[in-house]
Design a protein around this motif. Structure first.
Motif, PDB file in Angstrom:
ATOM      1  N   GLU A 183     -29.633  23.635 -33.864  1.00 24.21           N
ATOM      2  CA  GLU A 183     -28.403  23.347 -33.089  1.00 24.21           C
ATOM      3  C   GLU A 183     -28.816  21.823 -32.516  1.00 24.21           C
ATOM      4  N   LYS A 184     -30.054  21.372 -32.049  1.00 23.94           N
ATOM      5  CA  LYS A 184     -30.410  20.046 -31.656  1.00 23.94           C
ATOM      6  C   LYS A 184     -30.231  19.147 -32.571  1.00 23.94           C
ATOM      7  N   VAL A 185     -30.869  19.596 -33.992  1.00 25.95           N
ATOM      8  CA  VAL A 185     -30.959  18.690 -35.225  1.00 25.95           C
ATOM      9  C   VAL A 185     -29.493  18.266 -35.692  1.00 25.95           C
ATOM     10  N   GLU A 186     -28.500  19.521 -35.514  1.00 25.71           N
ATOM     11  CA  GLU A 186     -27.167  19.344 -35.826  1.00 25.71           C
ATOM     12  C   GLU A 186     -26.525  18.337 -35.071  1.00 25.71           C
ATOM     13  N   ALA A 187     -26.744  18.376 -33.535  1.00 21.71           N
ATOM     14  CA  ALA A 187     -26.208  17.647 -32.569  1.00 21.71           C
ATOM     15  C   ALA A 187     -26.543  16.202 -32.899  1.00 21.71           C
ATOM     16  N   GLU A 188     -27.826  16.007 -33.086  1.00 19.32           N
ATOM     17  CA  GLU A 188     -28.353  14.711 -33.264  1.00 19.32           C
ATOM     18  C   GLU A 188     -27.733  14.141 -34.466  1.00 19.32           C
ATOM     19  N   ASN A 189     -27.845  14.764 -35.547  1.00 20.67           N
ATOM     20  CA  ASN A 189     -26.889  14.458 -36.960  1.00 20.67           C
ATOM     21  C   ASN A 189     -25.618  13.877 -36.606  1.00 20.67           C
ATOM     22  N   SER A 190     -25.042  14.806 -35.875  1.00 16.71           N
ATOM     23  CA  SER A 190     -23.592  14.582 -35.395  1.00 16.71           C
ATOM     24  C   SER A 190     -23.560  13.052 -34.707  1.00 16.71           C
ATOM     25  N   ARG A 191     -24.437  13.073 -33.981  1.00 15.79           N
ATOM     26  CA  ARG A 191     -24.271  11.811 -32.928  1.00 15.79           C
ATOM     27  C   ARG A 191     -24.466  10.777 -33.910  1.00 15.79           C
TER      28      ARG A 191
ATOM     29  N   ARG B 235     -24.125  10.252 -37.042  1.00 13.78           N
ATOM     30  CA  ARG B 235     -22.826  10.284 -38.074  1.00 13.78           C
ATOM     31  C   ARG B 235     -21.796   9.312 -37.337  1.00 13.78           C
ATOM     32  N   VAL B 236     -21.599   9.795 -36.027  1.00  8.12           N
ATOM     33  CA  VAL B 236     -20.550   9.132 -35.139  1.00  8.12           C
ATOM     34  C   VAL B 236     -20.961   7.572 -35.013  1.00  8.12           C
ATOM     35  N   SER B 237     -22.269   7.452 -34.744  1.00  8.43           N
ATOM     36  CA  SER B 237     -22.880   6.266 -34.653  1.00  8.43           C
ATOM     37  C   SER B 237     -22.718   5.493 -35.587  1.00  8.43           C
ATOM     38  N   ASN B 238     -23.267   5.782 -36.773  1.00 13.90           N
ATOM     39  CA  ASN B 238     -23.059   5.261 -37.964  1.00 13.90           C
ATOM     40  C   ASN B 238     -21.533   4.771 -38.575  1.00 13.90           C
ATOM     41  N   GLU B 239     -20.568   5.797 -38.357  1.00 12.64           N
ATOM     42  CA  GLU B 239     -19.126   5.261 -38.333  1.00 12.64           C
ATOM     43  C   GLU B 239     -18.769   4.183 -37.684  1.00 12.64           C
ATOM     44  N   ARG B 240     -19.072   4.370 -36.424  1.00  9.52           N
ATOM     45  CA  ARG B 240     -18.696   3.211 -35.369  1.00  9.52           C
ATOM     46  C   ARG B 240     -19.357   2.023 -35.702  1.00  9.52           C
ATOM     47  N   LEU B 241     -20.578   1.731 -36.412  1.00  8.12           N
ATOM     48  CA  LEU B 241     -21.134   0.514 -36.892  1.00  8.12           C
ATOM     49  C   LEU B 241     -20.630   0.270 -38.105  1.00  8.12           C
ATOM     50  N   GLN B 242     -20.203   0.992 -38.923  1.00 14.80           N
ATOM     51  CA  GLN B 242     -19.399   0.587 -40.072  1.00 14.80           C
ATOM     52  C   GLN B 242     -18.117   0.015 -39.755  1.00 14.80           C
ATOM     53  N   GLU B 243     -17.491   0.521 -38.833  1.00 15.72           N
ATOM     54  CA  GLU B 243     -16.048  -0.325 -38.474  1.00 15.72           C
ATOM     55  C   GLU B 243     -16.290  -1.092 -37.749  1.00 15.72           C
ATOM     56  N   GLU B 244     -17.413  -1.374 -36.913  1.00 13.19           N
ATOM     57  CA  GLU B 244     -17.859  -2.686 -36.338  1.00 13.19           C
ATOM     58  C   GLU B 244     -18.004  -3.766 -37.205  1.00 13.19           C
ATOM     59  N   GLY B 245     -18.843  -3.358 -38.363  1.00 19.30           N
ATOM     60  CA  GLY B 245     -19.441  -4.195 -39.267  1.00 19.30           C
ATOM     61  C   GLY B 245     -18.059  -4.691 -40.081  1.00 19.30           C
ATOM     62  N   GLY B 246     -17.230  -3.844 -40.260  1.00 22.72           N
ATOM     63  CA  GLY B 246     -15.926  -4.387 -41.306  1.00 22.72           C
ATOM     64  C   GLY B 246     -15.265  -5.201 -40.238  1.00 22.72           C
ATOM     65  N   ARG B 247     -14.874  -5.108 -39.005  1.00 22.75           N
ATOM     66  CA  ARG B 247     -14.326  -6.095 -38.226  1.00 22.75           C
ATOM     67  C   ARG B 247     -14.853  -7.357 -38.352  1.00 22.75           C
ATOM     68  N   ALA B 248     -16.291  -7.137 -38.085  1.00 17.46           N
ATOM     69  CA  ALA B 248     -16.992  -8.388 -38.170  1.00 17.46           C
ATOM     70  C   ALA B 248     -16.829  -9.235 -39.473  1.00 17.46           C
ATOM     71  N   LYS B 249     -16.822  -8.568 -40.727  1.00 22.59           N
ATOM     72  CA  LYS B 249     -16.757  -9.111 -41.917  1.00 22.59           C
ATOM     73  C   LYS B 249     -15.269  -9.688 -41.962  1.00 22.59           C
ATOM     74  N   ASN B 250     -14.184  -9.062 -41.610  1.00 17.98           N
ATOM     75  CA  ASN B 250     -12.861  -9.556 -41.423  1.00 17.98           C
ATOM     76  C   ASN B 250     -13.015 -10.733 -40.583  1.00 17.98           C
ATOM     77  N   ASN B 251     -13.419 -10.716 -39.546  1.00 17.88           N
ATOM     78  CA  ASN B 251     -13.388 -11.933 -38.723  1.00 17.88           C
ATOM     79  C   ASN B 251     -14.414 -13.205 -39.414  1.00 17.88           C
ATOM     80  N   LEU B 252     -15.338 -12.950 -40.112  1.00 16.42           N
ATOM     81  CA  LEU B 252     -15.945 -13.958 -40.670  1.00 16.42           C
ATOM     82  C   LEU B 252     -15.007 -14.504 -41.761  1.00 16.42           C
ATOM     83  N   GLU B 253     -14.361 -13.541 -42.444  1.00 21.51           N
ATOM     84  CA  GLU B 253     -13.392 -14.067 -43.655  1.00 21.51           C
ATOM     85  C   GLU B 253     -12.628 -14.944 -43.093  1.00 21.51           C
ATOM     86  N   ALA B 254     -11.682 -14.369 -41.874  1.00 20.10           N
ATOM     87  CA  ALA B 254     -10.708 -15.332 -41.358  1.00 20.10           C
ATOM     88  C   ALA B 254     -11.251 -16.615 -40.845  1.00 20.10           C
TER      89      ALA B 254
END
Length: 128
Positions: A42-50, A52-71
């Protein structure tokens, strides 16, 4: 050298005894071992989930940063284009102003020549 080998074997022996002790706990109390394993899972799955969410958030932020740089890059291209167009426009104005100045200078010289001719004629008329 022998002491070093002895210490290595001793460390391996201690590790083996610890593994045996863990296996005895599992054998003697399988419910507890299963519960501990489930809690670890359960601890490993919770950490994995955390993560995953952190990775998704970082990917979204990276996408926004890329869009900002392109703009920003597009804005810089537009500013450079405008600057180039303005520079060309000002060069054209400068050439036109230089041409007008050259023409005015030429006309001024011609007027001075005409005045000199008129002055000479006037003086010759006065002396007659």
């Amino acid at each position: 050298d022998t002491l070093l080998k002895f210490q290595e074997y001793e460390a391996k022996l201690v590790t083996a005894y610890a593994e045996i002790a863990d296996l005895r706990i599992i054998i003697n109390n399988p419910e507890r071992a299963g519960k501990e394993a489930f809690e670890k899972l359960e601890k490993v799955e919770a950490e994995n989930s955390r993560l995953r969410v952190s990775n998704e958030r970082l990917q979204e932020e990276g996408g926004r940063a890329k869009n900002n740089l392109e703009a920003i890059a597009e804005q810089h291209r537009q500013v450079a284009k405008q600057f180039t167009e303005q520079e060309y426009h000002y060069q054209e104005k400068l050439r036109a102003a230089e041409n007008r100045a050259d023409l005015a200078e030429k006309q001024s010289r011609e007027l001075h020549q005409s005045l000199n001719i008129l002055e000479s004629r006037l003086l010759s008329l006065i002396h007659i």
